[in-house]
Scaffold this active site. Structure first.
Site, PDB file in Angstrom:
ATOM      1  N   GLY A 168     -24.674   2.368   2.595  1.00 59.41           N
ATOM      2  CA  GLY A 168     -24.930   0.938   2.438  1.00 59.41           C
ATOM      3  C   GLY A 168     -24.819   0.188   3.747  1.00 59.41           C
ATOM      4  N   ASP A 169     -23.883   0.614   4.594  1.00 61.54           N
ATOM      5  CA  ASP A 169     -23.728  -0.018   5.908  1.00 61.54           C
ATOM      6  C   ASP A 169     -24.994   0.136   6.740  1.00 61.54           C
ATOM      7  OD1 ASP A 169     -21.024  -0.970   5.826  1.00 61.54           O
ATOM      8  OD2 ASP A 169     -20.331   1.084   6.001  1.00 61.54           O
ATOM      9  N   HIS A 170     -25.517   1.352   6.819  1.00 62.02           N
ATOM     10  CA  HIS A 170     -26.677   1.573   7.672  1.00 62.02           C
ATOM     11  C   HIS A 170     -27.938   0.939   7.093  1.00 62.02           C
ATOM     12  CE1 HIS A 170     -24.445   5.066   9.720  1.00 62.02           C
ATOM     13  NE2 HIS A 170     -24.516   4.038  10.547  1.00 62.02           N
TER      14      HIS A 170
END
Length: 399
Positions: A168-170
């Site tokens: 989700g971060d990337h």
């Protein structure tokens, strides 16, 4: 491609540093501002009990090619140093919570007053407005659980599982880069920067947008089913001989149903009343999956690769990351790059940035910086004298 663009990053963990890392790969000068103790991602291997492994590939992925400085922004002197950095910067990226930025004077309003051309990118868990604006939110919480992605990925009747590190971060990193570059383009016309707001929650909702759009339009949505309960049993994972899994993604209609029947050598199933249209295939999903499982289990993945490709089917093997690194197609797509070791002795393989620009130098410009590696050099460039630097040390603004 981004030569001449100066980025100041005040961030830890993954989503915001990942966005700045992509910009660094593309040639921007990125100055990473860390707390004196360093970004927690520097210590991920040790925190996972792998003390014997040197460094952190997770940290290096998002921070290669940056200059690293360590500043205590809880001190007025530290805040002033960041403001000096921002005076001639093009982009400021941060994932510090909004309330903390406002208290320290590093919020958008304060920094845009110093530099009206500044593109200020805020990356948070839940956005800059609303009751949860200051709630901490990692990607498992904000992107995965609260956005609906985790629910959609959970098979009905099964327990949910945790999202793997940084997915989700990337995804949010990539979205943030798009927003930043749109603001840079706008600035060419207006001469002014703007606030770019990215959040894990909003990115997660968009990532699940196809399902969410159905929910919003009709007020209901089907759940994720097990393989034998699938609404579209052909759209499924199957196991070849040798325990190798692969997925088939059929096109709409019955074109691929006929192709599958030919692939498994059972053309008689095409007109079988239990399976000859999507509705009855759904009704008899469990039986059909059993038939397909038995057929696909007769040969190895190499056999099915040839057979499925001959029918122009959409399919792919379920690959382990270690095997992906050896995949000729992934290599040809430029999905991996050689990153210089910090000590200058050789390189190591790492994932590339998500976009390729053929003919451009779009890869890593150097290793990830050691904690505070460039603090003194950057401060000198900002006009700090040796005496000034000693005062910063005395104030515990730098180590």
């Amino acid at each position: 491609m981004l030569a001449g663009i100066k980025v100041v990053e005040l961030a830890t963990y993954i989503a915001a540093p990942g966005a700045a890392g992509i910009l660094a790969d593309w040639g921007a000068e990125v100055i990473k501002v860390e707390p004196l103790a360093g970004c927690p991602m520097r210590y991920t291997m040790a925190n996972m009990g792998a003390d014997h492994l040197q460094g952190s590939p997770i940290f290096d992925l998002d921070n290669r090619g940056k200059k690293g400085i360590a500043i205590n922004t809880a001190t007025p002197e530290g805040v002033e140093a960041v403001k000096r950095l921002v005076k001639d910067a093009d982009i400021f990226i941060t994932n510090v919570r909004p309330g903390g930025l406002e208290r320290s004077g590093l919020d958008y309003k304060s920094l845009s007053a110093i530099n009206p051309r500044l593109v200020y990118a805020s990356v948070t868990g839940y956005g800059l407005e609303g009751p949860d604006r200051d709630r901490p939110g990692f990607d498992v919480a904000a992107f995965y659980a609260r956005s609906g992605v985790g629910y959609l990925q959970t098979v009905k009747g099964r327990e949910p599982t945790i999202l793997r590190t940084g997915i989700g971060d990337h995804t949010t990193s990539m979205a943030t880069v798009g927003g930043i570059l749109a603001a840079i383009v706008e600035r060419q016309t207006t001469g002014k920067g703007r606030l770019v707001e990215a959040s894990l929650l909003r990115t997660g909702i968009y990532a699940a947008g196809s399902d969410t759009a159905v929910q919003l339009k009709y007020g209901k949505l089907g759940s994720t089913k097990s393989r034998h309960e699938s609404v579209a049993p052909l759209s499924n994972f199957f196991k070849a001989k040798g325990d190798e899994w692969f997925v088939i993604v059929p096109r709409q209609g019955s074109v691929d149903w006929k192709a599958v029947c030919r692939v498994i050598g059972k053309p008689e199933l095409e007109t079988d009343e239990r399976f000859n249209n999507p509705k009855v295939r759904r009704t008899n999903a469990a039986l059909l999956v059993d038939i397909l499982d038995a057929a696909f289990g007769e040969h190895d993945i190499a056999h099915w690769s040839k057979s499925l490709d001959a029918e122009d089917m959409i399919w792919a093997p379920l690959m382990k990351p270690g095997d992906v690194a050896k995949d000729p197609q992934a290599i040809a797509a430029g999905a991996f790059v050689e990153v210089p070791e910090h000590d200058g002795n050789g390189t190591y393989l790492s994932p590339a940035s998500p976009i390729r620009f053929p003919g451009a130098n779009d890869g890593p410009k150097g290793p990830a910086p050691a904690l505070g590696e460039h603090t003194l050099a950057v401060l000198h460039d900002l006009g700090y004298s040796d005496a000034d630097i000693e005062k910063l040390k005395a104030a515990k603004a730098i180590a």
